[in-house]
Scaffold this motif. Structure first.
Motif, short mmCIF file in Angstrom:
data_model
loop_
_atom_site.label_atom_id
_atom_site.label_comp_id
_atom_site.label_asym_id
_atom_site.label_seq_id
_atom_site.Cartn_x
_atom_site.Cartn_y
_atom_site.Cartn_z
N GLY A 258 4.97 9.15 14.54
CA GLY A 258 3.80 7.98 15.08
C GLY A 258 3.98 6.88 14.03
O GLY A 258 2.76 6.06 14.02
N HIS A 259 4.93 6.78 13.11
CA HIS A 259 4.82 5.74 12.24
C HIS A 259 6.31 5.12 11.90
O HIS A 259 6.34 3.85 12.22
CB HIS A 259 4.27 6.31 10.88
CG HIS A 259 4.07 5.41 9.81
ND1 HIS A 259 3.27 5.68 8.55
CD2 HIS A 259 4.46 4.15 9.49
CE1 HIS A 259 3.38 4.58 8.01
NE2 HIS A 259 4.09 3.63 8.39
N GLY A 260 7.18 5.90 11.40
CA GLY A 260 8.41 5.33 11.21
C GLY A 260 9.49 6.06 10.62
O GLY A 260 9.48 7.32 10.82
N LEU B 31 0.76 -1.34 -0.07
CA LEU B 31 0.20 -0.14 -0.11
C LEU B 31 0.88 1.38 0.06
O LEU B 31 0.48 2.15 -0.71
CB LEU B 31 -0.92 -0.19 1.18
CG LEU B 31 -2.11 -0.97 1.37
CD1 LEU B 31 -2.83 -0.73 2.58
CD2 LEU B 31 -2.97 -0.31 0.13
N GLU B 32 2.05 1.28 0.72
CA GLU B 32 2.66 2.50 0.99
C GLU B 32 3.89 2.49 -0.34
O GLU B 32 4.89 3.30 0.12
CB GLU B 32 3.50 2.28 2.14
CG GLU B 32 2.34 2.67 3.31
CD GLU B 32 2.86 3.04 4.59
OE1 GLU B 32 2.72 4.15 4.98
OE2 GLU B 32 3.64 2.14 5.33
N ARG B 33 3.77 1.76 -1.32
CA ARG B 33 4.92 1.96 -2.17
C ARG B 33 4.98 3.38 -2.76
O ARG B 33 5.96 3.85 -3.42
CB ARG B 33 4.40 1.10 -3.58
CG ARG B 33 3.18 1.37 -4.38
CD ARG B 33 2.77 0.32 -5.19
NE ARG B 33 1.67 0.77 -5.91
CZ ARG B 33 0.23 0.46 -5.34
NH1 ARG B 33 0.07 -0.17 -4.10
NH2 ARG B 33 -0.73 0.76 -6.17
N VAL C 237 14.62 2.96 1.69
CA VAL C 237 13.71 2.01 2.84
C VAL C 237 12.94 2.62 3.55
O VAL C 237 12.83 3.93 3.80
CB VAL C 237 15.05 1.46 3.75
CG1 VAL C 237 14.47 0.75 4.90
CG2 VAL C 237 16.18 0.87 2.81
N HIS C 238 11.77 2.04 3.62
CA HIS C 238 10.82 2.45 4.73
C HIS C 238 10.61 1.40 5.59
O HIS C 238 10.46 0.41 5.54
CB HIS C 238 9.15 2.89 3.99
CG HIS C 238 8.33 2.84 4.96
ND1 HIS C 238 8.27 3.85 6.00
CD2 HIS C 238 6.96 2.32 5.02
CE1 HIS C 238 7.32 3.84 6.45
NE2 HIS C 238 6.60 2.92 6.37
N ASN C 239 10.89 1.81 7.06
CA ASN C 239 10.61 1.05 8.13
C ASN C 239 9.58 1.54 9.34
O ASN C 239 9.58 2.72 9.41
CB ASN C 239 12.32 0.47 8.49
CG ASN C 239 12.91 1.63 9.21
OD1 ASN C 239 12.59 2.26 10.17
ND2 ASN C 239 14.01 2.29 8.38
N HIS C 240 9.66 0.87 10.26
CA HIS C 240 9.01 1.10 11.61
C HIS C 240 9.93 0.82 12.51
O HIS C 240 9.66 0.21 13.85
CB HIS C 240 7.77 0.58 12.03
CG HIS C 240 6.87 0.61 10.61
ND1 HIS C 240 5.89 -0.68 10.24
CD2 HIS C 240 6.60 1.45 9.59
CE1 HIS C 240 5.08 -0.10 9.12
NE2 HIS C 240 5.49 0.84 8.82
N SER C 241 11.22 1.09 12.32
CA SER C 241 12.49 0.67 13.49
C SER C 241 12.05 1.36 14.73
O SER C 241 11.76 2.54 14.86
CB SER C 241 13.59 1.36 12.87
OG SER C 241 14.63 1.16 13.36
MN MN Z 1 4.75 2.13 7.16
#
Ligand code: MN
Length: 241
Positions: free
Chosen positions: A165-167, A76-78, A95-99
């Motif tokens: 609140g996300h990443g 969804l978050e492409r 890179v997208h992460n919720h580290s």
């Molecule tokens: Mn995300």
């Protein structure tokens, strides 16, 4: 192995490494710009990074339309990836992460900044994009180009940005560089929190950050890559140091 096959293997490996190093869990993703067509990028279908295999890799245009999707469901978050590639010709991987350790810096007044030598790779400081500023109450997902472009515009020329609140989002000059920065973003955030709990923090100076970034060569990144491949049980292709 052809350069193309090596890149696909590296993209699978990047997913596995980020999972093993605790940067992504069941969620989060990593992409790379198409080496022969800068208007396209490569990203897995929607799947947990530690499970990703070669047939999961899909190709997208920069506005995130899939090429030859074959029924595979995209993330969804492409749009995070497409918008960053569109805004930044210099960026080769995203890179997208919720580290987990970066999250507190997106929801408090404390700014994430380099506290250790290897942490300099995150850049001078990491700013926080708040989707609420322009989009109000949402489900926090960047699920269209409008939100992706707003995020990419806010990120400007930085290599890292947090999402409240996300990443986080990391933009790299290569796939391995983006993985490297993502891992040290998590390491730096964790250490900075530990240091803050002990008292006032003595951060790296701006000049130190510049000098360290200037010295971060591909052989440095390959040394880490080889080690992370070993830990993730993946072959380390072309990582001679
Ligand atoms: Mn995300």
């Amino acid at each position: 192995m052809s350069k193309w096959d090596e890149l696909l293997e590296d993209l699978v490996t990047a997913n596995r490494i980020l999972a093993h190093e605790g940067v992504v869990d069941s969620f989060g993703h990593v992409s790379v710009r198409h080496p022969d067509n800068p208007q396209h990028f490569l990203l897995s279908r929607a799947r947990a990074p530690d499970c990703i295999e070669l047939p999961d890799i899909m190709e997208f245009t920069l506005d995130c339309q899939e090429i030859d999707g074959r029924g595979r469901k995209p993330y969804l978050e492409r749009f995070i990836h497409g918008a960053v590639y569109e805004a930044r010709p210099d960026v080769v991987a995203v890179v997208h992460n919720h580290s987990p350790s970066v999250i507190p810096f997106g929801i408090t007044k404390h700014t994430l900044k380099p506290v250790l030598h290897m942490g300099a790779s995150i850049g001078h400081q990491v700013r926080v994009w708040d989707s609420h500023d322009h989009f109000g109450d949402t489900n926090l997902l960047v699920e269209n180009m409008e939100m992706g472009r707003d995020l990419a515009k806010y990120m400007a020329d930085d290599r890292t940005v947090l999402m409240r609140g996300h990443g986080a989002v990391v933009a790299g000059r290569s796939l391995r560089h983006a993985v490297f920065v993502s891992i040290y973003l998590e390491v730096n955030a964790k250490l900075q929190m530990q240091a803050m709990s002990m008292g006032e923090v003595n951060f790296l100076t701006s000049g130190e950050v510049d000098k360290i970034i200037g010295r971060t060569a591909d052989y440095t990144i390959n040394r880490a890559w080889e080690n992370w491949c070993r830990r993730a049980g993946r072959p380390a292709i072309n990582s001679e140091v």
